[in-house]
Design a protein around this motif. Structure first.
Motif, short mmCIF file in Angstrom:
data_model
loop_
_atom_site.label_atom_id
_atom_site.label_comp_id
_atom_site.label_asym_id
_atom_site.label_seq_id
_atom_site.Cartn_x
_atom_site.Cartn_y
_atom_site.Cartn_z
N LEU A 1 7.16 -2.22 3.64
CA LEU A 1 6.94 -1.65 2.32
C LEU A 1 5.84 -0.59 2.49
CD1 LEU A 1 7.49 -1.90 -0.78
CD2 LEU A 1 5.56 -3.45 -0.86
N VAL A 2 6.16 0.63 2.18
CA VAL A 2 5.17 1.70 2.34
C VAL A 2 5.01 2.40 1.01
CG1 VAL A 2 4.53 3.79 3.59
CG2 VAL A 2 5.84 2.01 4.75
N LYS A 3 3.82 2.26 0.45
CA LYS A 3 3.57 2.89 -0.86
C LYS A 3 2.82 4.19 -0.73
CE LYS A 3 3.97 -0.79 -4.17
NZ LYS A 3 3.30 -1.66 -5.12
N LYS A 4 1.97 4.27 0.29
CA LYS A 4 1.19 5.51 0.41
C LYS A 4 2.02 6.59 1.09
CE LYS A 4 -0.81 4.86 4.85
NZ LYS A 4 -1.67 5.51 5.74
N LYS A 5 1.67 7.79 0.79
CA LYS A 5 2.38 8.91 1.41
C LYS A 5 1.76 9.20 2.77
CE LYS A 5 3.20 11.05 -3.07
NZ LYS A 5 2.02 10.63 -3.89
N ASN B 1 -4.58 -3.40 -2.59
CA ASN B 1 -3.71 -3.78 -3.69
C ASN B 1 -3.55 -5.30 -3.67
OD1 ASN B 1 -0.99 -4.59 -2.44
ND2 ASN B 1 -1.38 -2.62 -1.45
N ALA C 1 3.98 -6.37 1.32
CA ALA C 1 2.97 -5.47 0.73
C ALA C 1 2.80 -4.28 1.65
CB ALA C 1 1.63 -6.20 0.59
N ASP C 2 2.24 -3.22 1.12
CA ASP C 2 1.74 -2.14 1.97
C ASP C 2 0.32 -2.57 2.32
OD1 ASP C 2 0.69 0.07 3.18
OD2 ASP C 2 1.55 1.51 1.76
N ASN D 1 -0.68 -1.79 8.04
CA ASN D 1 0.62 -2.29 7.57
C ASN D 1 1.43 -2.96 8.68
OD1 ASN D 1 2.41 -2.82 5.57
ND2 ASN D 1 3.26 -0.76 5.44
#
Ligand SMILES: [Fe+2]
Length: 315
Positions: free
Chosen positions: A59-63, A71, A126-127, A228
């Motif tokens: 899961l990758v939320k950051k760019k 989080n 999670a990221d 991550n």
């Protein structure tokens, strides 16, 4: 020592390791736990967390190029001890080698464990990418001393093989971080300041990637960050054990007594008096122990072997 003699439990680190911890604020200790110990702890993790594999995709939320963020999902895989499982996981945080390292690092005989939590991470949950930070903010209300013995020691233990793709903690040695900023910079809320700080620290980043059985001892003024999990189906089983000098009221995290509804017999029924003393239990010979307190303690924990306490009382 001859080659055939297995090291005793307290010999799983050297004086040079303690010096590295003092100088750099962090040291990686290989083979602190045997493969049998790791296997037993992993079996407990499987039981407690109900699975041994993460999802297929990270899961990758950051760019790309963005700084990691904290989080809440990063922390959902945390269970403080005692946990409903075998003594393997419940007592690994007070393993004789960890108690010995804490004593050597803090240069004291009496140490107290003030945080002990199992931490499972799974790919896709999670990221897990965090910004560089120092841990002191939630271990003390003030700031870290430049004298390591006046602080505490966190010992982060790996029970699975941890590669960079399994979220190996990244860190910066004190020698390197001193070129950038002091630990107080971790509290600066200015986004521009933080962006610069993070970029500078990143230049000095090292990985703690290590095989199962490794323990990473670090201080609360050392910059580090969670990373991550990207390995398909990956998981990382770790345990965080934090020690301070017994009686040091400036440091704290978990008040064990507050968590009295947890299954404490899992610890009391198997721990040595030395291990229990780390949780604040009066040791054998302490004037606290009388016929009455022994009887009360036995009623509270019927499976606790109080023989050493009784014997010390009658001496
Ligand atoms: Fe941290």
């Amino acid at each position: 020592m001859n080659h055939m003699t297995p090291p005793t439990r307290s010999q799983r680190f050297t004086a040079a390791d303690v010096e590295t911890w003092e100088r750099e604020g962090i040291v990686l200790l290989r083979d602190v736990f045997t493969s049998e110990e790791c296997a037993a702890v992993r079996a407990d993790f499987d039981l407690v967390f109900g699975r041994a594999a993460g999802g297929g995709e990270a899961l990758v939320k950051k760019k790309d190029g963005e700084i990691g963020r904290f989080n809440p999902a990063q922390f959902t895989g945390i269970e403080i001890v005692p946990v409903d499982c075998s003594p393997a996981l419940n007592l690994i945080g007070v393993h004789p080698a960890l108690m010995a390292f804490a004593r050597a690092a803090l240069k004291t005989e009496a140490v107290h464990i003030y945080q002990c939590q199992a931490w499972a991470k799974f790919t896709g949950d999670a990221d897990y990418d965090q910004p560089f930070h120092c841990d002191f903010a939630n271990h003390t209300l003030t700031v870290p001393s430049e004298d390591s013995t006046k602080n505490s020691v966190t010992i982060f233990c790996y029970f699975t093989d941890v590669t960079d793709a399994h979220g190996a903690t990244r860190y910066v040695t004190r020698t390197d971080s001193q070129k950038v900023a002091g630990p107080e910079a971790t509290l600066n809320p200015d986004p521009e300041f933080q962006a610069k700080l993070q970029a500078e620290l990143l230049k000095h980043e090292r990985s703690s990637a290590s095989p199962a059985g490794t323990a990473i001892a670090y201080t609360t003024d050392v910059y580090h960050r969670g990373a991550n999990l990207t390995a398909p189906g990956g998981h990382r089983y770790a345990l965080m054990a934090c020690y301070k000098k017994a009686g040091d009221e400036s440091v704290g995290f978990t008040a064990w007594q507050f968590h009295h509804t947890r299954p404490w017999r899992r610890i009391f029924d198997h721990a040595t008096p030395e291990q229990l003393a780390c949780f604040g239990v009066q040791p054998p010979g302490d004037p606290f122990w009388t016929e009455t307190t022994l009887a009360r303690a036995q009623a509270r924990y019927p499976g606790w072997d109080l023989t050493p306490y009784r014997e010390a009382m009658t001496r």
